[in-house]
Design a protein around this motif. Structure first.
Motif, mmCIF file in Angstrom:
data_model
loop_
_atom_site.group_PDB
_atom_site.id
_atom_site.type_symbol
_atom_site.label_atom_id
_atom_site.label_comp_id
_atom_site.label_asym_id
_atom_site.label_seq_id
_atom_site.Cartn_x
_atom_site.Cartn_y
_atom_site.Cartn_z
ATOM 1 N N LEU A 47 48.594 61.095 -7.801
ATOM 2 C CA LEU A 47 46.506 59.787 -6.988
ATOM 3 C C LEU A 47 46.298 60.937 -5.566
ATOM 4 C CD1 LEU A 47 48.329 56.885 -5.006
ATOM 5 C CD2 LEU A 47 46.880 57.121 -7.325
ATOM 6 N N ASP A 48 44.968 60.996 -6.101
ATOM 7 C CA ASP A 48 44.323 62.455 -5.761
ATOM 8 C C ASP A 48 44.872 63.394 -5.119
ATOM 9 O OD1 ASP A 48 42.742 60.249 -4.775
ATOM 10 O OD2 ASP A 48 43.098 60.292 -2.908
ATOM 11 N N GLY A 49 45.512 63.894 -6.626
ATOM 12 C CA GLY A 49 45.678 65.357 -6.704
ATOM 13 C C GLY A 49 47.412 66.011 -5.902
ATOM 14 N N GLU A 50 47.864 64.472 -5.472
ATOM 15 C CA GLU A 50 49.234 64.828 -4.516
ATOM 16 C C GLU A 50 50.175 63.961 -5.617
ATOM 17 O OE1 GLU A 50 48.404 63.915 -0.555
ATOM 18 O OE2 GLU A 50 48.027 66.207 -0.281
ATOM 19 N N PRO A 51 51.412 63.653 -5.766
ATOM 20 C CA PRO A 51 52.417 63.727 -6.213
ATOM 21 C C PRO A 51 52.891 62.163 -4.997
ATOM 22 C CG PRO A 51 53.587 65.431 -5.389
ATOM 23 C CD PRO A 51 51.698 65.537 -4.805
ATOM 24 N N TYR A 52 53.055 60.759 -5.362
ATOM 25 C CA TYR A 52 53.716 59.356 -5.317
ATOM 26 C C TYR A 52 54.683 59.083 -5.947
ATOM 27 C CZ TYR A 52 49.442 59.478 -2.308
ATOM 28 O OH TYR A 52 48.283 59.656 -1.185
ATOM 29 N N LYS A 53 55.865 59.485 -5.078
ATOM 30 C CA LYS A 53 57.111 58.060 -5.806
ATOM 31 C C LYS A 53 56.438 56.259 -5.582
ATOM 32 C CE LYS A 53 62.124 57.342 -5.464
ATOM 33 N NZ LYS A 53 62.965 57.577 -4.976
ATOM 34 N N VAL A 54 56.736 55.672 -6.722
ATOM 35 C CA VAL A 54 56.806 54.174 -6.011
ATOM 36 C C VAL A 54 57.359 53.851 -5.554
ATOM 37 C CG1 VAL A 54 57.043 52.211 -7.588
ATOM 38 C CG2 VAL A 54 55.301 54.353 -8.706
ATOM 39 N N LEU A 55 57.642 53.001 -4.186
ATOM 40 C CA LEU A 55 58.657 52.394 -3.644
ATOM 41 C C LEU A 55 58.683 50.912 -3.748
ATOM 42 C CD1 LEU A 55 58.081 53.662 -0.227
ATOM 43 C CD2 LEU A 55 59.383 54.687 -2.065
ATOM 44 N N GLY A 56 57.803 50.178 -4.392
ATOM 45 C CA GLY A 56 57.597 49.048 -4.766
ATOM 46 C C GLY A 56 56.414 48.425 -5.134
ATOM 47 N N PHE A 57 56.269 47.841 -6.334
ATOM 48 C CA PHE A 57 55.257 46.967 -6.809
ATOM 49 C C PHE A 57 55.659 45.424 -6.479
ATOM 50 C CE2 PHE A 57 57.703 47.397 -10.649
ATOM 51 C CZ PHE A 57 57.295 46.826 -11.423
ATOM 52 N N SER A 58 53.833 44.603 -6.758
ATOM 53 C CA SER A 58 54.282 43.510 -7.026
ATOM 54 C C SER A 58 52.955 42.571 -8.366
ATOM 55 C CB SER A 58 54.272 42.193 -5.352
ATOM 56 O OG SER A 58 53.039 42.766 -4.838
ATOM 57 N N ILE A 59 52.819 42.107 -9.127
ATOM 58 C CA ILE A 59 51.920 41.406 -9.729
ATOM 59 C C ILE A 59 51.145 40.357 -9.286
ATOM 60 C CG2 ILE A 59 50.779 40.811 -12.274
ATOM 61 C CD1 ILE A 59 53.573 43.037 -12.636
ATOM 62 N N MET A 60 50.366 39.576 -9.264
ATOM 63 C CA MET A 60 49.339 38.849 -8.429
ATOM 64 C C MET A 60 48.981 37.912 -9.260
ATOM 65 S SD MET A 60 48.445 39.433 -4.687
ATOM 66 C CE MET A 60 48.094 41.317 -4.989
ATOM 67 N N LYS A 61 48.829 36.842 -9.923
ATOM 68 C CA LYS A 61 48.596 36.636 -11.346
ATOM 69 C C LYS A 61 47.822 35.569 -10.457
ATOM 70 C CE LYS A 61 51.513 37.329 -14.658
ATOM 71 N NZ LYS A 61 52.028 36.643 -15.620
ATOM 72 N N GLN A 62 45.788 35.249 -11.187
ATOM 73 C CA GLN A 62 45.209 34.934 -10.279
ATOM 74 C C GLN A 62 44.699 33.224 -11.731
ATOM 75 O OE1 GLN A 62 41.668 36.746 -9.132
ATOM 76 N NE2 GLN A 62 43.411 38.226 -7.561
ATOM 77 N N ALA A 63 44.723 32.472 -11.256
ATOM 78 C CA ALA A 63 43.873 31.301 -12.033
ATOM 79 C C ALA A 63 43.033 31.853 -12.885
ATOM 80 C CB ALA A 63 43.524 30.312 -11.558
ATOM 81 N N ARG A 64 41.677 32.687 -12.615
ATOM 82 C CA ARG A 64 40.547 33.177 -12.801
ATOM 83 C C ARG A 64 40.616 34.408 -12.519
ATOM 84 N NH1 ARG A 64 35.342 29.902 -11.618
ATOM 85 N NH2 ARG A 64 36.628 29.079 -9.897
ATOM 86 N N GLY A 65 40.440 35.326 -13.551
ATOM 87 C CA GLY A 65 40.440 36.871 -13.655
ATOM 88 C C GLY A 65 41.609 37.047 -13.474
#
Length: 140
Positions: A47-65
């Motif tokens: 990201l922006d030319g620098e390395p990042y490690k993914v620590l965690g993620f969550s997916i939020m599904k919406q009714a529309r969109g």
């Protein structure tokens, strides 16, 4: 044994930032782009030319969109963590990280020194990047 394993983990995440390493700040050698649906814990992205490690993620599904993905990253150079939200389908570039086995040798001020057992080259790693992990293990 445990110190060598720990130093492998720590230096593996920061060895790409040693002068002369194969880390390319202009993008990855393969140009691999991944989607938000391909994000996994432990993955290293750029990201922006620098390395990042993914620590965690969550997916939020919406009714529309489209669904939104919230990802928590750790900057492998500075050591700080950030949390960003992305729309479904956004692309990231994977970061090229070179991993080498190193052995902890000593601490001097704000840096920890690790040695490559094959070439005997020393690598200085800032204490902000190492964090409290080494301190708690070495002095316990």
């Amino acid at each position: 044994m445990f110190r060598a394993l720990l130093s492998l983990f720590l230096v593996a995440s920061v060895s790409a930032f040693v002068p002369g390493s194969r880390f390319d700040r202009g993008g990855t050698a393969l140009g691999v782009a991944i989607d938000t649906s391909d994000i996994k814990n432990g993955m290293t992205i750029e990201l922006d030319g620098e390395p990042y490690k993914v620590l965690g993620f969550s997916i939020m599904k919406q009714a529309r969109g489209a669904a939104k993905t919230t990802i928590k990253f750790k900057n492998l150079i500075k050591g700080n963590t950030i949390e960003n939200t992305y729309r479904s389908g956004e692309k990231f570039e994977t970061a090229l990280i070179e991993k080498n086995a190193h052995q902890y040798t000593y601490e001097d001020g704000n840096a920890f020194f690790f040695m490559n057992s094959a070439t005997f080259d020393e690598v200085a790693v800032d204490s902000k990047v190492v964090g409290d992990v080494v301190v708690s293990i070495l002095f316990s």
